[in-house]
Design a protein around this motif. Structure first.
Motif, PDB file in Angstrom:
ATOM      1  N   LEU A 195       0.837  -1.204   0.000  1.00 52.87           N
ATOM      2  CA  LEU A 195       0.000   0.000   0.000  1.00 52.87           C
ATOM      3  C   LEU A 195       0.867   1.247   0.000  1.00 52.87           C
ATOM      4  O   LEU A 195       0.568   2.237  -0.678  1.00 52.87           O
ATOM      5  CB  LEU A 195      -0.899  -0.007   1.243  1.00 52.87           C
ATOM      6  N   ALA A 196       1.974   1.197   0.750  1.00 54.99           N
ATOM      7  CA  ALA A 196       2.885   2.345   0.833  1.00 54.99           C
ATOM      8  C   ALA A 196       4.300   1.862   1.098  1.00 54.99           C
ATOM      9  O   ALA A 196       4.527   0.971   1.924  1.00 54.99           O
ATOM     10  CB  ALA A 196       2.447   3.291   1.942  1.00 54.99           C
ATOM     11  N   SER A 197       5.227   2.460   0.367  1.00 55.75           N
ATOM     12  CA  SER A 197       6.654   2.229   0.608  1.00 55.75           C
ATOM     13  C   SER A 197       7.206   3.542   1.162  1.00 55.75           C
ATOM     14  O   SER A 197       7.190   4.559   0.469  1.00 55.75           O
ATOM     15  CB  SER A 197       7.365   1.845  -0.694  1.00 55.75           C
ATOM     16  N   VAL A 198       7.659   3.522   2.410  1.00 54.24           N
ATOM     17  CA  VAL A 198       8.017   4.763   3.095  1.00 54.24           C
ATOM     18  C   VAL A 198       9.537   4.923   3.183  1.00 54.24           C
ATOM     19  O   VAL A 198      10.279   3.935   3.208  1.00 54.24           O
ATOM     20  CB  VAL A 198       7.387   4.832   4.500  1.00 54.24           C
ATOM     21  N   GLU A 199       9.982   6.179   3.246  1.00 57.04           N
ATOM     22  CA  GLU A 199      11.420   6.462   3.164  1.00 57.04           C
ATOM     23  C   GLU A 199      12.192   6.198   4.445  1.00 57.04           C
ATOM     24  O   GLU A 199      13.414   6.053   4.421  1.00 57.04           O
ATOM     25  CB  GLU A 199      11.661   7.904   2.697  1.00 57.04           C
ATOM     26  N   THR A 200      11.487   6.123   5.585  1.00 59.12           N
ATOM     27  CA  THR A 200      12.155   5.798   6.846  1.00 59.12           C
ATOM     28  C   THR A 200      11.348   4.752   7.602  1.00 59.12           C
ATOM     29  O   THR A 200      10.106   4.763   7.564  1.00 59.12           O
ATOM     30  CB  THR A 200      12.347   7.035   7.755  1.00 59.12           C
ATOM     31  N   MET A 201      12.047   3.869   8.294  1.00 59.63           N
ATOM     32  CA  MET A 201      11.378   2.782   9.002  1.00 59.63           C
ATOM     33  C   MET A 201      10.377   3.244  10.057  1.00 59.63           C
ATOM     34  O   MET A 201       9.293   2.655  10.176  1.00 59.63           O
ATOM     35  CB  MET A 201      12.441   1.857   9.618  1.00 59.63           C
ATOM     36  N   PRO A 202      10.650   4.288  10.860  1.00 59.67           N
ATOM     37  CA  PRO A 202       9.684   4.692  11.892  1.00 59.67           C
ATOM     38  C   PRO A 202       8.301   5.060  11.354  1.00 59.67           C
ATOM     39  O   PRO A 202       7.323   5.060  12.110  1.00 59.67           O
ATOM     40  CB  PRO A 202      10.362   5.903  12.542  1.00 59.67           C
ATOM     41  N   LYS A 203       8.207   5.372  10.070  1.00 57.52           N
ATOM     42  CA  LYS A 203       6.895   5.706   9.512  1.00 57.52           C
ATOM     43  C   LYS A 203       5.994   4.475   9.386  1.00 57.52           C
ATOM     44  O   LYS A 203       4.769   4.605   9.316  1.00 57.52           O
ATOM     45  CB  LYS A 203       7.055   6.379   8.155  1.00 57.52           C
TER      46      LYS A 203
END
Length: 298
Positions: free
Chosen positions: A209-217
């Motif tokens: 659904l989403a690939s985020v730039e930082t793990m904490p997200k």
């Protein structure tokens, strides 16, 4: 006629009239001379006094002037390590008086930033492969670690509504996944190594659904109900257990990374950077453990 100044003036007991002005002149000259000496002496003392007062204000020559005690170190730190490294920096400052300024981002972006800027002292990414890449680029001075381990884990909303029990379940059609970037983040890289081992990479990618730039997200989005599951660091639910659950990945297939700490070749404070590395090597595991990370056994 008698000449002035001869026998006519002797034995009378009177002061001769003629020498008077000369005596006055002589006395005046002596007084003037003494006054000059006194003034000269006062002036000399004043000059010495001014020198004595101004001496402490003089700065040492530029070439011998030590670095200011408050000059900070600058560290590039993986976003997933924010809490423990912030704690380490505060502890180091309390012990040494030296501040460590921190910038956080995904490990890949930090590497590019450091390489471009050619400034800074410390690089602490989420995984050893990023340090190895930096070593190939010639920007790493020294490395210590592992300080802790970066352990990928499955994160779900509280109650695990999708019923996920194993990493293979992430390939199940219809799931909505939130994953860290597979190139720029340490956890993302390792998660996709696991998917590749199991032959489920293509199926998992269809569910993203989403690939985020930082793990904490990842846990932030899952906690807000924006996905069925995600991959994040094992410790990432430590402060949000009311809204999240963690499912450990089978160690036989999980790719667990070491968290290193490295100094940079372009640091202009190499001794301080080395001191910080030694501090992190000694104190780091204890601090990381407090934040839920798995650490090397003593």
């Amino acid at each position: 006629m008698k000449k002035a100044g001869t026998g006519g003036t002797q034995g009378t007991g009177e002061t001769p009239k003629t020498p008077g002005p000369w005596r006055k002149w002589a006395r005046g000259a002596v007084l003037l001379a003494l006054t000059g000496v006194l003034l000269s002496g006062c002036g000399g003392q004043g000059s010495r006094g001014a020198t004595a007062q101004s001496t402490p204000m003089q700065s040492p020559p530029a070439e011998t002037k030590p670095a200011p005690s408050g000059q900070p170190l600058f560290a590039y730190v993986g976003a997933g390590l924010k809490e423990p490294v912030t704690g380490l920096a505060a502890l180091y400052e309390a012990q040494t008086g030296i501040k460590v300024e921190l910038t956080f981002n995904n490990s890949g972006a930090l590497l590019s930033q450091a390489e471009t800027a050619k400034k800074g002292d410390i690089y602490m990414p989420g995984g050893k492969p990023f340090v190895e890449t930096a070593q190939k680029k010639g920007i790493i001075e020294k490395v210590v670690g592992p300080v802790a381990y970066h352990v990928p884990a499955i994160i779900t909303p509280k109650g695990n509504p999708a019923g996920i029990k194993d990493v293979r379940d992430l390939a199940r059609p219809g799931l909505k996944l939130v994953l860290p970037d597979k190139e720029a983040t340490a956890i993302g890289k390792n998660a996709f190594k696991t998917f590749a081992q199991l032959g489920i990479s293509a199926a998992v990618e269809k569910n993203i659904l989403a690939s985020v730039e930082t793990m904490p997200k990842v846990p932030a989005m899952i906690a807000m109900g924006q996905g069925d599951a995600g991959i994040a660091e094992y410790s990432s639910i430590a402060h949000d257990q009311d809204r999240l659950e963690v499912i450990e990945i089978d160690p036989a297939v999980n790719v667990i990374d070491e968290i290193p700490c490295a100094s940079l070749t372009f640091s202009n404070q190499k001794e301080r950077a080395q001191d910080f590395l030694e501090f992190v090597q000694k104190e780091g595991p204890g601090v990381f453990k407090k934040f839920g990370f798995k650490v090397p056994q003593p």
